[in-house]
Design a protein around this motif. Structure first.
Motif, mmCIF file in Angstrom:
data_model
loop_
_atom_site.group_PDB
_atom_site.id
_atom_site.type_symbol
_atom_site.label_atom_id
_atom_site.label_comp_id
_atom_site.label_asym_id
_atom_site.label_seq_id
_atom_site.Cartn_x
_atom_site.Cartn_y
_atom_site.Cartn_z
ATOM 1 N N TRP A 83 -3.638 11.507 9.665
ATOM 2 C CA TRP A 83 -2.595 10.843 8.921
ATOM 3 C C TRP A 83 -1.767 9.994 9.991
ATOM 4 N N MET A 127 -3.248 5.354 1.937
ATOM 5 C CA MET A 127 -2.961 5.499 0.132
ATOM 6 C C MET A 127 -4.333 6.179 -0.396
ATOM 7 N N SER A 164 0.727 8.823 -6.137
ATOM 8 C CA SER A 164 0.945 10.350 -5.611
ATOM 9 C C SER A 164 2.123 11.140 -6.676
ATOM 10 N N TRP A 167 0.886 -1.389 0.055
ATOM 11 C CA TRP A 167 -0.157 -0.096 -0.079
ATOM 12 C C TRP A 167 0.903 1.230 -0.033
ATOM 13 N N SER A 168 1.904 1.427 0.732
ATOM 14 C CA SER A 168 2.901 2.425 0.614
ATOM 15 C C SER A 168 3.459 2.654 -0.570
ATOM 16 N N SER A 224 0.624 3.849 -2.829
ATOM 17 C CA SER A 224 0.452 5.414 -2.489
ATOM 18 C C SER A 224 1.486 6.292 -3.334
ATOM 19 N N THR A 225 2.968 5.881 -3.145
ATOM 20 C CA THR A 225 3.973 6.717 -3.700
ATOM 21 C C THR A 225 3.773 6.832 -5.463
ATOM 22 N N THR A 276 -3.569 14.246 -3.241
ATOM 23 C CA THR A 276 -2.498 14.582 -4.229
ATOM 24 C C THR A 276 -3.596 15.274 -5.308
ATOM 25 N N LYS A 280 -3.726 1.151 3.642
ATOM 26 C CA LYS A 280 -4.571 1.170 2.570
ATOM 27 C C LYS A 280 -5.428 2.572 2.579
ATOM 28 N N GLN A 309 -4.008 9.930 0.736
ATOM 29 C CA GLN A 309 -2.765 10.366 -0.134
ATOM 30 C C GLN A 309 -3.247 10.892 -1.484
ATOM 31 N N THR A 310 -3.816 9.850 -2.026
ATOM 32 C CA THR A 310 -4.045 9.862 -3.518
ATOM 33 C C THR A 310 -5.302 10.911 -3.794
#
Length: 168
Positions: A137, A150, A26, A18-19, A22-23, A157, A147, A153-154
């Motif tokens: 967060w 993510m 983003s 999931w990290s 997310s990266t 962004t 999850k 963050q999405t």
């Protein structure tokens, strides 16, 4: 023993997935936004945006000051820890906003472009808004809910990119 180790291993693998997702999402959204801005804006206007973003990125480095990490690592988390961290983040956001607004003319002098001042001052508003989501967060991170992190963050962004495109 073994059952808890297996659970921890599964959680680590899921967290890594999931990290990483997310990266990728983003950075992909940021890259896409930058491409659209570069195509949509005149080169001089895109240059102003880039100048302002450099100043914002430098200011962003001091935003958290490790308060989030302290909450994540704290063994016994009390409500007053969360409240203190929230208000400290808010105070830091106000200070960063004020400093960024104040140094905007210095950035304009450095870049030899006075038009960067209003762009930087509008972008500095994000320092007043971003602390609002910092504690949720941190708590999601503490609970290893990658999850949800993510997704948040999405969405953040995408909203930031949509705002940039709308303002452009």
């Amino acid at each position: 023993g073994y059952a808890s180790m297996s659970h921890l291993k599964k959680a680590a693998v899921k967290g890594t997935f999931w990290s990483a997702l997310s990266t990728v999402l983003s950075r992909g959204l940021r890259f896409g936004t930058t491409i659209v801005l570069a195509r949509f804006l005149a080169p001089a206007d895109f240059g102003l945006y880039a100048m302002a973003m450099l100043v914002m990125d430098i200011a962003e480095m001091v935003r958290d000051l490790g308060l989030g990490a302290a909450l994540i690592q704290k063994k016994q988390l009390e409500p007053q820890h969360i409240t203190t961290c929230f208000w400290a983040n808010e105070a830091i956001g106000v200070i960063l906003w004020g400093v960024t607004v104040a140094i905007a003319p210095l950035a304009a002098h450095f870049y030899k472009n006075p038009e960067v001042v209003p762009v930087l001052r509008v972008l500095a508003i994000s320092f007043l808004i971003s602390p609002i989501g910092s504690i949720p967060w941190v708590l999601l991170n503490r609970e290893l809910r990658f999850k949800e992190l993510m997704i948040a963050q999405t969405i953040a962004t995408a909203a930031r990119g949509a705002s940039a495109l709308l303002l452009a």
